[in-house]
Design a protein around this motif. Structure first.
Motif, mmCIF file in Angstrom:
data_model
loop_
_atom_site.group_PDB
_atom_site.id
_atom_site.type_symbol
_atom_site.label_atom_id
_atom_site.label_comp_id
_atom_site.label_asym_id
_atom_site.label_seq_id
_atom_site.Cartn_x
_atom_site.Cartn_y
_atom_site.Cartn_z
ATOM 1 N N SER A 122 0.728 -1.247 0.081
ATOM 2 C CA SER A 122 0.111 0.240 0.102
ATOM 3 C C SER A 122 0.760 1.278 0.060
ATOM 4 O O SER A 122 2.112 1.253 0.147
ATOM 5 N N GLU A 123 0.200 2.356 -0.301
ATOM 6 C CA GLU A 123 0.913 3.850 -0.352
ATOM 7 C C GLU A 123 1.251 4.204 1.181
ATOM 8 O O GLU A 123 0.481 3.582 2.034
ATOM 9 N N TYR A 124 2.327 5.094 1.249
ATOM 10 C CA TYR A 124 2.462 5.548 2.659
ATOM 11 C C TYR A 124 1.555 6.362 3.013
ATOM 12 O O TYR A 124 1.168 7.331 2.079
ATOM 13 N N ILE A 125 1.095 6.351 4.343
ATOM 14 C CA ILE A 125 0.151 7.335 4.767
ATOM 15 C C ILE A 125 0.941 8.884 4.909
ATOM 16 O O ILE A 125 0.432 9.748 4.731
ATOM 17 N N PHE A 126 2.201 8.738 5.369
ATOM 18 C CA PHE A 126 3.025 9.865 5.564
ATOM 19 C C PHE A 126 4.498 9.323 5.664
ATOM 20 O O PHE A 126 4.749 8.104 5.955
ATOM 21 N N LYS A 127 5.339 10.286 5.538
ATOM 22 C CA LYS A 127 6.796 9.824 5.419
ATOM 23 C C LYS A 127 7.723 10.931 6.091
ATOM 24 O O LYS A 127 7.416 11.939 6.261
ATOM 25 N N ASN A 128 8.701 10.450 6.726
ATOM 26 C CA ASN A 128 9.918 11.311 7.512
ATOM 27 C C ASN A 128 9.113 12.441 8.474
ATOM 28 O O ASN A 128 9.470 13.556 8.243
ATOM 29 N N THR A 157 6.616 1.902 10.063
ATOM 30 C CA THR A 157 7.102 1.144 9.243
ATOM 31 C C THR A 157 8.768 1.537 9.288
ATOM 32 O O THR A 157 9.390 0.742 9.034
ATOM 33 N N MET A 158 8.872 2.831 9.102
ATOM 34 C CA MET A 158 10.257 3.271 9.459
ATOM 35 C C MET A 158 10.107 4.211 10.337
ATOM 36 O O MET A 158 9.178 5.112 10.952
#
Length: 712
Positions: free
Chosen positions: A508-514, A549-550
């Protein structure tokens, strides 16, 4: 006239109400002018012929003759020629008296002449009126299909309403002569079981005005809307009513088409166009071509080609992307289907639109759009809302529901508060002045009661006291108080979010990153953003319900969260009382302590012993607050806490958050609450979460800029 209509009803038992009222109106308005059966036949004969094919023209003429006899018993006592004669010019009685030697017959030949009448029914106007009535009925049928479902009807079964209707209005309604767009519901009562909600109340809704209905939770605001929409409170039958209460039923219809279906006339014309084109392709025909051209003309007159664009604007404003507008309704969640129901209502544009907490289902961007849209609403709007900014922006009038009555105030909520406060002050001054006057008079009476010389004065004062109207003390609404427990201080850092990214599945696509953010015990943070942008997901990551996730999220080892879910009602046991519910959740304390704890959230006395299911939405929210604070948390996570709360409770919530000694992260769309308590704003969207400078004012500018770009 009633005898005439009973006679017609007997001869034509299948006559519909609209035609019955039409005939009644023609006979009523022309009762003074009709002089013969011929004139009555000219007025209603053709209409009666259409009602029964088995009756001949002579039969209808005989019926008109009978009607003439009923209306005017002297109808048979006509002149020899069968005509009744009237003066066609003024005469001087003195001249008539002087010339009375002339024969009566001669005088009649000079002054009297046969009266001539034109046809009373304009067939084109009748056809046009019939078409309008049919269109109106189809619109009412649409609204009928959007009435409350069985679950709501079951809730309404415990509620009942009664009202008084004036004879004048009842007569106008029966004849179909009432064309006023204003709504007056006078002298009505509403009860729920044994409890009286409204008594001898009056409600006037003027066409084109927007009313905000406010009052404490549990008084019966929603019940009032249901009584109006269900017809238990009668309003003029020609006024279409739509109550947005139930979500759209999911099927394979696209979101866009689901809203377009509300325009019944457009759908019928398009279906007819399709049918005629099929017939013409198989066998060209001049008559069919003419009929098709007529359909095209009607479609053009109602701007049928512009309807999809209008619907799309409404859907975009409510948060539907172009892809979502093409998606089947069955793929949407309940919240999005409620938005579709709201879109259908806005597109249908009923004469009276009833909205119950419309902002509950919307994010901030959609609320701002709806505020702007409703400010130009051309018809009558009645909305129940707890959103102070919405009530300051949309309504032209405020209806205050209290003490089993409804008071109307001109202006928005801010003006209502000022006017109400001033009104209460004036009432208090009047009461105090009267009390002082009573005391002064009573002192005079007591002082000279046994003084013979002052007997007449004493008697006069006693009569004055008896005649003085007794002013009742002002009924003050009990102040709502919420109190969160005190907490011990913790040394920072409390919460630290470092380079966090999240998605639910590897594909799936990332909900948010960094994402990089932090919070302490003095934090008052509000998270805003579009629905689906990841606000609730971020809260669950912070509390450890979900794993990043990260990246990493560090929390203090002694941090104890108190979580208020936007679906808190699902976590309550409706069969237990509030005290029993807390006992099951956190065992081992005396009953008095549970009751004292509930009292801190405004649930005292019998309220704490009632089944949770019998409480209002706001009272259930208070039970959830009490449960959340029972374990003494030092950091509150509040996800849409204002849903179902009345304005007074939201104000109390704001004060409680300000006084709370722990940290707070809040997800809310209530602009006033955000401005009141939040020191920092986190914005979810476009795959990230950022803290913005400038607070809510800056965020509102960003949203309004986005809406302006969409409108282009």
């Amino acid at each position: 006239m009633a005898r005439c209509m009973d006679y017609i009803k007997t001869l034509f038992p299948v006559i519909d109400d609209e035609m019955f009222r039409y005939i009644d109106g023609v006979l009523e308005n022309g009762s003074e002018d009709f002089q013969s059966e011929e004139e009555i036949y000219e007025a209603i004969g053709e209409v009666l012929l259409q009602l029964d094919d088995s009756k001949s023209e002579s039969d209808i003429k005989n019926i008109c003759g009978k009607i003439c006899k009923i209306m005017k018993p002297s109808c048979n006592g006509m002149e020899e020629n069968g005509f009744s004669k009237t003066l066609s010019a003024p005469i001087q009685l003195r001249e008539v008296a002087e010339g009375f030697e002339t024969s009566t017959r001669e005088m009649e030949s000079i002054w009297l002449m046969q009266k001539s009448y034109s046809l009373k029914v304009d067939q084109k106007k009748l056809a046009k009126a019939t078409a309008k009535l049919q269109q109106k009925q189809e619109k009412r049928d649409l609204f009928g299909r959007m009435l409350p479902t069985n679950s709501v009807v079951a809730q309404m079964s415990s509620a009942s309403a009664s009202q008084m209707t004036s004879k004048k209005e009842a007569k106008m309604e029966a004849k179909g002569n009432n064309r006023s767009q204003d709504i007056r519901i006078e002298n009505f009562d509403i009860s729920f079981g044994d409890r009286m909600l409204l008594q001898n109340a009056d409600l006037t809704l003027s066409f084109g005005r927007r009313y905000g209905l406010v009052g404490r939770n549990g008084l019966g605001k929603t019940t009032l809307l249901r009584m109006i929409s269900s017809g238990q409170l009668r309003i003029p039958s020609h006024i279409s009513v739509l109550h947005v209460e139930q979500e759209v039923i999911g099927d394979d219809t696209s979101a866009l088409e689901s809203v377009l279906e509300c325009d019944i006339l457009r759908c019928q014309l398009l279906a007819k166009e399709k049918q005629l084109n099929i017939l013409l392709n198989s066998s060209p025909d001049a008559t069919l071509s003419a009929e098709l051209n007529e359909v095209y003309a009607k479609l053009e007159s109602i701007d049928a080609d512009k309807a999809p664009a209008k619907v799309s604007i409404i859907l975009v404003g409510l948060g539907f992307t172009s892809e979502m507008q093409r998606r089947p309704t069955k793929e949407f969640s309940g919240g999005w289907r409620m938005r579709l129901a709201l879109a259908r209502a806005l597109f249908s544009s009923p004469d009276l639109l009833l909205l119950d907490e419309p902002t509950n289902m919307l994010d901030m961007k959609a609320i701002i759009w709806l505020e702007n849209y409703l400010q130009t609403w051309p018809k009558t709007l009645l909305v129940v809302s707890h959103d102070r900014h919405f009530l300051d922006t949309v309504p032209t009038d405020i209806l205050h529901f209290h003490s089993q009555r409804i008071d109307c105030y001109r202006g928005n909520y801010e003006l209502f508060e000022k006017t109400k406060t001033e009104k209460l002050k004036n009432q208090q001054r009047e009461i105090e002045a009267q009390q002082a006057q009573r005391q002064h008079v009573q002192e005079f009476i007591d002082k000279f009661r046994y003084n013979a010389n002052r007997a007449s004065s004493v008697q006069s004062k006693i009569k004055m006291l008896e005649k003085m109207p007794e002013l009742k003390p002002i009924e003050k609404e009990q102040e709502v108080v919420l109190k969160f427990p005190d907490t011990d201080s913790l040394s920072p850092p409390i919460i630290q979010i470092d380079e966090v990214s999240f998605r639910y599945t590897p594909n799936s696509e990332y909900i948010f990153k960094n994402v990089n953010l932090g919070a302490n015990l003095d934090s008052r943070i509000c998270i805003v953003g579009d629905n689906g942008a990841g606000k609730t997901t971020l809260l669950k990551l912070i509390m450890g319900i979900l794993t990043p996730t990260m990246g990493t999220i560090h929390t203090h080892r002694n941090l104890k969260f108190g979580y208020f879910s936007q679906h808190h009602v699902d976590q309550l046991d409706m069969h237990l009382s509030s005290v029993e519910f807390l006992q099951n959740f956190h065992k081992g304390k005396p009953v008095e302590e549970y009751r004292r704890h509930l009292g801190a959230f405004g649930l005292s006395g019998d309220l704490a012993l009632q089944p949770v299911g019998s409480l209002s939405g706001g009272q259930k929210s208070r039970v959830a607050f009490a449960k959340m604070c029972l374990s003494l948390p030092n950091f509150l996570i509040l996800d849409e806490p204002t849903n179902h709360l009345d304005i007074e409770t939201i104000e109390a919530l704001g004060k409680a958050v300000q006084k709370y000694t722990g940290g707070v992260i809040l997800v809310s769309h209530d602009e006033r609450l955000i401005r009141k308590v939040c020191k920092e704003l986190w914005v979810c969207g476009k795959g990230t979460v950022k803290s913005i400078e400038g607070g809510f004012d800056e965020y509102r500018k960003i949203v309004e800029k986005e809406l302006a770009e969409v409108a282009k």
